[in-house]
Motif scaffolding. Structure first.
Motif, PDB file in Angstrom:
ATOM      1  N   CYS A 174       0.818  -1.216   0.000  1.00  0.00           N
ATOM      2  CA  CYS A 174       0.000   0.000   0.000  1.00  0.00           C
ATOM      3  C   CYS A 174       0.851   1.266   0.000  1.00  0.00           C
ATOM      4  CB  CYS A 174      -0.940  -0.001   1.202  1.00  0.00           C
ATOM      5  SG  CYS A 174      -2.241  -1.249   1.104  1.00  0.00           S
ATOM      6  N   LEU A 175       2.092   1.185   0.495  1.00  0.00           N
ATOM      7  CA  LEU A 175       2.987   2.335   0.442  1.00  0.00           C
ATOM      8  C   LEU A 175       3.179   2.834  -0.984  1.00  0.00           C
ATOM      9  CD1 LEU A 175       5.809   1.291   2.944  1.00  0.00           C
ATOM     10  CD2 LEU A 175       4.470   3.389   3.067  1.00  0.00           C
ATOM     11  N   LEU A 176       3.178   1.910  -1.936  1.00  0.00           N
ATOM     12  CA  LEU A 176       3.402   2.289  -3.321  1.00  0.00           C
ATOM     13  C   LEU A 176       2.268   3.174  -3.836  1.00  0.00           C
ATOM     14  CD1 LEU A 176       4.604  -1.162  -4.690  1.00  0.00           C
ATOM     15  CD2 LEU A 176       5.997   0.736  -3.841  1.00  0.00           C
ATOM     16  N   VAL A 177       1.053   2.924  -3.340  1.00  0.00           N
ATOM     17  CA  VAL A 177      -0.099   3.734  -3.743  1.00  0.00           C
ATOM     18  C   VAL A 177      -0.222   4.981  -2.886  1.00  0.00           C
ATOM     19  CG1 VAL A 177      -2.602   3.734  -4.027  1.00  0.00           C
ATOM     20  CG2 VAL A 177      -1.288   1.678  -4.562  1.00  0.00           C
ATOM     21  N   ALA A 178       0.058   4.848  -1.590  1.00  0.00           N
ATOM     22  CA  ALA A 178      -0.096   5.979  -0.672  1.00  0.00           C
ATOM     23  C   ALA A 178       0.763   7.165  -1.077  1.00  0.00           C
ATOM     24  CB  ALA A 178       0.248   5.550   0.753  1.00  0.00           C
ATOM     25  N   SER A 179       1.961   6.891  -1.562  1.00  0.00           N
ATOM     26  CA  SER A 179       2.837   7.995  -1.972  1.00  0.00           C
ATOM     27  C   SER A 179       2.228   8.755  -3.135  1.00  0.00           C
ATOM     28  CB  SER A 179       4.216   7.452  -2.360  1.00  0.00           C
ATOM     29  OG  SER A 179       4.130   6.577  -3.468  1.00  0.00           O
ATOM     30  N   ALA A 183       6.310   6.672   3.947  1.00  0.00           N
ATOM     31  CA  ALA A 183       6.909   7.209   2.721  1.00  0.00           C
ATOM     32  C   ALA A 183       6.662   8.699   2.603  1.00  0.00           C
ATOM     33  CB  ALA A 183       6.349   6.480   1.504  1.00  0.00           C
ATOM     34  N   VAL A 184       5.476   9.148   3.027  1.00  0.00           N
ATOM     35  CA  VAL A 184       5.139  10.565   2.916  1.00  0.00           C
ATOM     36  C   VAL A 184       5.976  11.388   3.894  1.00  0.00           C
ATOM     37  CG1 VAL A 184       3.254  12.230   2.981  1.00  0.00           C
ATOM     38  CG2 VAL A 184       2.822   9.905   2.184  1.00  0.00           C
ATOM     39  N   ALA A 185       6.243  10.833   5.074  1.00  0.00           N
ATOM     40  CA  ALA A 185       7.079  11.540   6.049  1.00  0.00           C
ATOM     41  C   ALA A 185       8.472  11.793   5.490  1.00  0.00           C
ATOM     42  CB  ALA A 185       7.167  10.735   7.342  1.00  0.00           C
ATOM     43  N   MET A 186       9.064  10.778   4.868  1.00  0.00           N
ATOM     44  CA  MET A 186      10.390  10.935   4.284  1.00  0.00           C
ATOM     45  C   MET A 186      10.373  11.984   3.173  1.00  0.00           C
ATOM     46  SD  MET A 186      11.433   6.884   4.188  1.00  0.00           S
ATOM     47  CE  MET A 186      12.978   7.140   3.317  1.00  0.00           C
ATOM     48  N   ALA A 187       9.314  11.972   2.359  1.00  0.00           N
ATOM     49  CA  ALA A 187       9.214  12.950   1.272  1.00  0.00           C
ATOM     50  C   ALA A 187       9.058  14.366   1.828  1.00  0.00           C
ATOM     51  CB  ALA A 187       8.028  12.601   0.368  1.00  0.00           C
ATOM     52  N   PHE A 188       8.261  14.527   2.891  1.00  0.00           N
ATOM     53  CA  PHE A 188       8.069  15.851   3.497  1.00  0.00           C
ATOM     54  C   PHE A 188       9.392  16.411   3.986  1.00  0.00           C
ATOM     55  CE2 PHE A 188       7.288  18.819   6.897  1.00  0.00           C
ATOM     56  CZ  PHE A 188       6.150  19.507   6.533  1.00  0.00           C
ATOM     57  N   ILE A 189      10.169  15.592   4.688  1.00  0.00           N
ATOM     58  CA  ILE A 189      11.449  16.064   5.218  1.00  0.00           C
ATOM     59  C   ILE A 189      12.395  16.471   4.091  1.00  0.00           C
ATOM     60  CG2 ILE A 189      13.538  15.339   6.450  1.00  0.00           C
ATOM     61  CD1 ILE A 189      11.692  13.670   8.275  1.00  0.00           C
ATOM     62  N   SER A 190      12.484  15.658   3.052  1.00  0.00           N
ATOM     63  CA  SER A 190      13.405  15.972   1.955  1.00  0.00           C
ATOM     64  C   SER A 190      12.952  17.196   1.170  1.00  0.00           C
ATOM     65  CB  SER A 190      13.543  14.769   1.018  1.00  0.00           C
ATOM     66  OG  SER A 190      12.311  14.452   0.409  1.00  0.00           O
ATOM     67  N   GLU A 191      11.633  17.481   1.146  1.00  0.00           N
ATOM     68  CA  GLU A 191      11.118  18.647   0.421  1.00  0.00           C
ATOM     69  C   GLU A 191      11.196  19.938   1.230  1.00  0.00           C
ATOM     70  OE1 GLU A 191       7.631  16.618  -2.380  1.00  0.00           O
ATOM     71  OE2 GLU A 191       7.118  17.606  -0.492  1.00  0.00           O
ATOM     72  N   GLU A 192      10.943  19.853   2.546  1.00  0.00           N
ATOM     73  CA  GLU A 192      10.723  21.065   3.327  1.00  0.00           C
ATOM     74  C   GLU A 192      11.917  21.492   4.179  1.00  0.00           C
ATOM     75  OE1 GLU A 192       8.076  22.775   2.784  1.00  0.00           O
ATOM     76  OE2 GLU A 192       7.125  21.245   1.535  1.00  0.00           O
ATOM     77  N   VAL A 193      12.797  20.575   4.551  1.00  0.00           N
ATOM     78  CA  VAL A 193      13.932  20.901   5.422  1.00  0.00           C
ATOM     79  C   VAL A 193      15.150  21.227   4.568  1.00  0.00           C
ATOM     80  CG1 VAL A 193      15.449  20.049   7.253  1.00  0.00           C
ATOM     81  CG2 VAL A 193      13.023  19.421   7.249  1.00  0.00           C
ATOM     82  N   GLU A 194      15.902  22.256   4.970  1.00  0.00           N
ATOM     83  CA  GLU A 194      17.084  22.627   4.194  1.00  0.00           C
ATOM     84  C   GLU A 194      18.026  21.434   4.080  1.00  0.00           C
ATOM     85  OE1 GLU A 194      19.516  25.608   5.896  1.00  0.00           O
ATOM     86  OE2 GLU A 194      19.612  24.706   7.886  1.00  0.00           O
ATOM     87  N   PRO A 195      18.696  21.265   2.925  1.00  0.00           N
ATOM     88  CA  PRO A 195      19.508  20.065   2.685  1.00  0.00           C
ATOM     89  C   PRO A 195      20.558  19.794   3.758  1.00  0.00           C
ATOM     90  CG  PRO A 195      19.201  21.278   0.635  1.00  0.00           C
ATOM     91  CD  PRO A 195      18.615  22.123   1.730  1.00  0.00           C
TER      92      PRO A 195
END
Length: 405
Positions: free
Chosen positions: A70-75, A126-138
């Motif tokens: 389901c992670l594959l769809v949730a993302s 998966a969404v948590a990881m994407a949020f961090i990589s998108e919103e937090v400075e590198p």
């Protein structure tokens, strides 16, 4: 800020950074507490429902396998609906399903509720990881990811210990229900604390586009190695924790459920490990750190083989420290290496990660039945040796891409 200027990233030291870290500590807590509270209860499920140790592991393997798919769809759903709404709904619904599982009348109905729980929970990782990589400075993403994974360590610790204590007090029903209520509380804090996305741009839900993104990531050899590492790390870690309870409840140890639950306090080292190793990776690079953390896991496994309780506890602590370091490095590396469609890249990593927990976890039951702890150690040792070869021979020499260090 004018209309064409890019919104700022969340920077370390700001109020937004602190709120983000609090939110993801709670999210990580809920994820692992709700999922892994079943782990110390496996012997109780085996006795209460009259199933084998391998069958009792389905209480963990079923939701992890369902969640992996389901992670594959949730993302992809989060690409259309937004990161925060999907994550909040995920934690709330999965917590309520955990409470409902406490009232399951039989083994089949319990597994059905755990499967539905896996569907609901898939909206967070998966969404948590994407949020961090998108919103937090590198420059701070490794530290932020480490704090999120520290939350998973805290959840895993609390879920295991509290479930074991509640088991002796009121049975497995009270144990599962109590952890579910804790998940509801964590979900409320997560909802109130997490800032809104500023760099997310919604995209229409496109199954064809999702398949294209998956194919793009799978063509990257570096990402494929990282996905394999996630499978091996999580499979090894979960298998050890699944069956250590059976070992410690049996002679020569013959410990009580509540005492075995306290052994899980070694999970505390994971809380500091992920943040510590993530910070080192920001300074020195992931290539220099990953193989070393795998060696730590192997060392911990070796210490669990003798029939000595102090050595077993020390070995569990080392294995836990190494695992959370490995996971912090690999997961943040995926977020940095994937330049587009980050949620799909994260979901592929977590698909492999949770399938490792499901597949190797069940194989661990067969290994336990055939060779007890020596059989479990041989299975996990093989997985970790393969992970070490991948880290040292392939990932250490992987050419970087833009924004990756």
């Amino acid at each position: 800020m004018n209309a064409t200027e890019e919104p700022p990233y969340i920077q370390r030291g700001t109020a937004a950074f602190r709120r983000t870290n609090l939110a993801f500590l709670c999210a990580g807590f809920a994820t692992f507490a709700l999922l892994y509270c079943a782990q110390p209860l496996l012997p109780a499920f085996s006795a209460a429902f009259q199933v084998s140790p391998a069958a009792s592991s389905l209480a963990l393997s079923v939701p992890t396998a369902v969640m992996a798919f389901c992670l594959l769809v949730a993302s992809a759903v989060s690409e259309a609906l937004g990161r925060k709404p999907v994550m909040v709904a995920s934690v709330v619904v999965s917590s309520l399903l955990t409470v409902a599982a406490a009232f399951a009348p039989g083994w089949e109905s319990f597994l059905l509720l755990r499967a539905l729980f896996g569907v609901a929970l898939s909206g967070l990782p998966a969404v948590a990881m994407a949020f961090i990589s998108e919103e937090v400075e590198p420059q701070s993403s490794g530290f932020a990811m480490g704090l999120y994974i520290s939350g998973t360590a805290l959840g895993g610790l609390s879920g295991r210990i509290l479930a074991g204590l509640l088991l002796d007090w009121g049975g497995w029903n009270w144990a599962i229900g109590g952890i579910g209520l804790l998940g509801v509380a964590a979900a409320l804090v997560f909802w109130q604390s997490l800032p809104a996305s500023r760099h997310f741009r919604p995209r229409p839900l496109s199954w064809g586009g999702m398949a294209t993104n998956f194919a793009m990531h799978l063509r990257d050899g570096g990402l494929r190695w990282l996905f394999l590492e996630g499978f091996l790390f999580m499979g090894s870690f979960v298998t050890i924790y699944n069956y250590i309870g059976f070992r410690l409840l049996a002679p020569p140890f013959s410990l009580a459920h509540s005492t075995v639950a306290m052994v899980f306090a070694v999970y505390l080292v994971g809380i500091g490990s992920s943040t510590f190793v993530g910070g080192l990776a920001d300074r020195f690079g992931r290539r220099r750190m990953l193989w070393a953390t795998v060696l730590i896991m192997l060392s911990g496994l070796a210490l669990t083989l003798p029939s000595s309780l102090p050595l077993i506890i020390l070995g569990m602590a080392l294995l836990t420290f190494g695992f959370f370091g490995c996971h912090s490095l690999a997961s943040s590396w995926v977020g940095r290496r994937a330049l587009t469609a980050k949620a799909q890249a994260s979901s592929l990593y977590l698909f492999a990660y949770y399938m490792g927990a499901s597949i190797v976890g069940v194989l661990g039951g067969l290994a336990w039945a055939s060779g007890r702890w020596v059989g479990v150690g041989a299975l996990v040792g093989g997985c970790l040796l393969l992970a070490l070869l991948v880290a040292a021979l392939f990932l250490a020499r992987l050419p970087p891409v833009a924004r990756e260090n």
